[in-house]
Design a protein around this motif. Sequence first.
Motif, PDB file in Angstrom:
ATOM      1  N   LYS A   3      53.311  27.058  51.729  1.00 27.03           N
ATOM      2  CA  LYS A   3      52.700  27.491  52.983  1.00 27.03           C
ATOM      3  C   LYS A   3      51.552  28.462  52.765  1.00 27.03           C
ATOM      4  CE  LYS A   3      55.937  31.318  53.779  1.00 27.03           C
ATOM      5  NZ  LYS A   3      56.878  31.927  54.752  1.00 27.03           N
ATOM      6  N   TRP A   4      51.252  28.775  51.480  1.00 24.50           N
ATOM      7  CA  TRP A   4      50.224  29.753  51.174  1.00 24.50           C
ATOM      8  C   TRP A   4      48.904  29.085  50.830  1.00 24.50           C
ATOM      9  CZ3 TRP A   4      52.224  34.027  52.767  1.00 24.50           C
ATOM     10  CH2 TRP A   4      53.574  34.291  52.586  1.00 24.50           C
ATOM     11  N   ALA A   5      47.833  29.600  51.399  1.00 24.66           N
ATOM     12  CA  ALA A   5      46.499  29.115  51.072  1.00 24.66           C
ATOM     13  C   ALA A   5      46.073  29.675  49.724  1.00 24.66           C
ATOM     14  CB  ALA A   5      45.509  29.552  52.150  1.00 24.66           C
ATOM     15  N   THR A   6      45.334  28.913  48.957  1.00 25.47           N
ATOM     16  CA  THR A   6      44.834  29.381  47.668  1.00 25.47           C
ATOM     17  C   THR A   6      43.322  29.243  47.621  1.00 25.47           C
ATOM     18  OG1 THR A   6      44.968  27.241  46.536  1.00 25.47           O
ATOM     19  CG2 THR A   6      46.961  28.624  46.552  1.00 25.47           C
ATOM     20  N   TRP A   7      42.718  29.956  46.636  1.00 31.01           N
ATOM     21  CA  TRP A   7      41.267  29.953  46.486  1.00 31.01           C
ATOM     22  C   TRP A   7      40.888  29.838  45.019  1.00 31.01           C
ATOM     23  CZ3 TRP A   7      38.635  29.889  51.013  1.00 31.01           C
ATOM     24  CH2 TRP A   7      39.359  30.261  52.168  1.00 31.01           C
ATOM     25  N   VAL A   8      39.826  29.092  44.796  1.00 37.95           N
ATOM     26  CA  VAL A   8      39.293  28.964  43.442  1.00 37.95           C
ATOM     27  C   VAL A   8      38.277  30.080  43.245  1.00 37.95           C
ATOM     28  CG1 VAL A   8      38.016  27.522  41.815  1.00 37.95           C
ATOM     29  CG2 VAL A   8      39.629  26.466  43.447  1.00 37.95           C
ATOM     30  N   ALA A   9      38.426  30.810  42.149  1.00 42.78           N
ATOM     31  CA  ALA A   9      37.510  31.921  41.869  1.00 42.78           C
ATOM     32  C   ALA A   9      37.029  31.831  40.432  1.00 42.78           C
ATOM     33  CB  ALA A   9      38.198  33.253  42.113  1.00 42.78           C
ATOM     34  N   GLN A  10      35.771  32.190  40.233  1.00 40.39           N
ATOM     35  CA  GLN A  10      35.201  32.186  38.884  1.00 40.39           C
ATOM     36  C   GLN A  10      35.055  33.613  38.387  1.00 40.39           C
ATOM     37  OE1 GLN A  10      32.155  29.396  38.011  1.00 40.39           O
ATOM     38  NE2 GLN A  10      31.165  30.715  36.475  1.00 40.39           N
ATOM     39  N   CYS A  11      35.589  33.864  37.178  1.00 39.93           N
ATOM     40  CA  CYS A  11      35.514  35.185  36.562  1.00 39.93           C
ATOM     41  C   CYS A  11      34.148  35.376  35.914  1.00 39.93           C
ATOM     42  CB  CYS A  11      36.625  35.329  35.520  1.00 39.93           C
ATOM     43  SG  CYS A  11      36.751  36.987  34.796  1.00 39.93           S
ATOM     44  N   ASP A  12      33.737  36.617  35.735  1.00 37.94           N
ATOM     45  CA  ASP A  12      32.455  36.909  35.086  1.00 37.94           C
ATOM     46  C   ASP A  12      32.403  36.363  33.674  1.00 37.94           C
ATOM     47  OD1 ASP A  12      31.643  38.197  37.349  1.00 37.94           O
ATOM     48  OD2 ASP A  12      31.929  40.232  36.561  1.00 37.94           O
ATOM     49  N   CYS A  13      33.575  36.167  33.047  1.00 33.68           N
ATOM     50  CA  CYS A  13      33.591  35.634  31.680  1.00 33.68           C
ATOM     51  C   CYS A  13      33.424  34.121  31.650  1.00 33.68           C
ATOM     52  CB  CYS A  13      34.889  36.034  30.973  1.00 33.68           C
ATOM     53  SG  CYS A  13      36.365  35.184  31.583  1.00 33.68           S
TER      54      CYS A  13
END
Length: 237
Positions: free
Chosen positions: A25-35
Motif C-alpha cells: 500500500k506504500w508508494a515508492t520513488w526512484v531516486a538517483q544518488c550523486d555517486c
Amino acid sequence: MRKLDLTGHTYGRLTVTGPGEPKGKWATWVAQCDCGTRITRTTNALRNSVRSCGCLRRETSSQLNTTHGLTRIGKRHYIYAIFTSARARCENPESKNFAEYGARGIELRYGSPIELLNDLGERPTANHTIDRVDPDGHYEPGNVRWATRQTQTLNIRHKPTLNECGFRGVTSAGTRFQARIRYMNVERHLGMFTTREEAAMAYDRAAIEYHGEYAKLNYPRKPPVSVKPDSLRQEAR
C-alpha cells in the motif's frame, strides 16, 4: 486531494527522478544518488531518513578507520583499552580506582572510543596516556590531553597536607612565620614574615615559579600579591 509528487525533490545526495512500483500500500520513488547509483525508496523513507544510496555511511566509516587506524590486523587499537579503563574507573564500583574517580563524581563523557580519539587525536608516543587537565574534572572535551607519566605525576590530585599554621609551606618561628618550598629534592627558604597569610602567599609565588600550572596553592582562586619578607621591609625603612 492532489496526489503527492516528489519528482525533482532532493534529499541529501538523492534526487527523485519519478515514481516507482508500489510496495504493497506504500508508494515508492526512484531516486538517483550523486555517486550515480539509482535506488527505490518509500515516501516516508525519503522524507525522514534516507540521505544517500549508502555511500555516505561507507565514506564516513572508511574515513574514521583510515584517519585513526581503528581497523588493524592482529590487534585492536590502543584507544579501546584506554577508553575501557577510564569507563571502569568512573562507572564500576569493583574497579580498584573507583574510589578516586567514580566515587568522587568523575564521569566519562565520551560515548565511544572513536569519539574520544576524534577529540584527542593520535597520541604523540607510546609513552603518552590520557590525562585530565583539571584532576577534579570529568573526562570531557576541553579537559583531556595526552601526557607523559612525568607530567601526570605533577598533575595528580593531592589531599591538603596543612601544618599547624593552616597553610602549605608555612611554619611558625617564634612570633614570625617562615615560608619554605621543596623543589628538585632541595628545600628552599623563602623568607620570614609577620603573618602566616603573607608567608602562604610567598609560598604560592614560588610554587607558580617552580611548578607552573601544576602548582598546589594556598590561594588557588586569587593570584598571590607581592609581599616582602621582614628582612626586606627593614632594609626599605
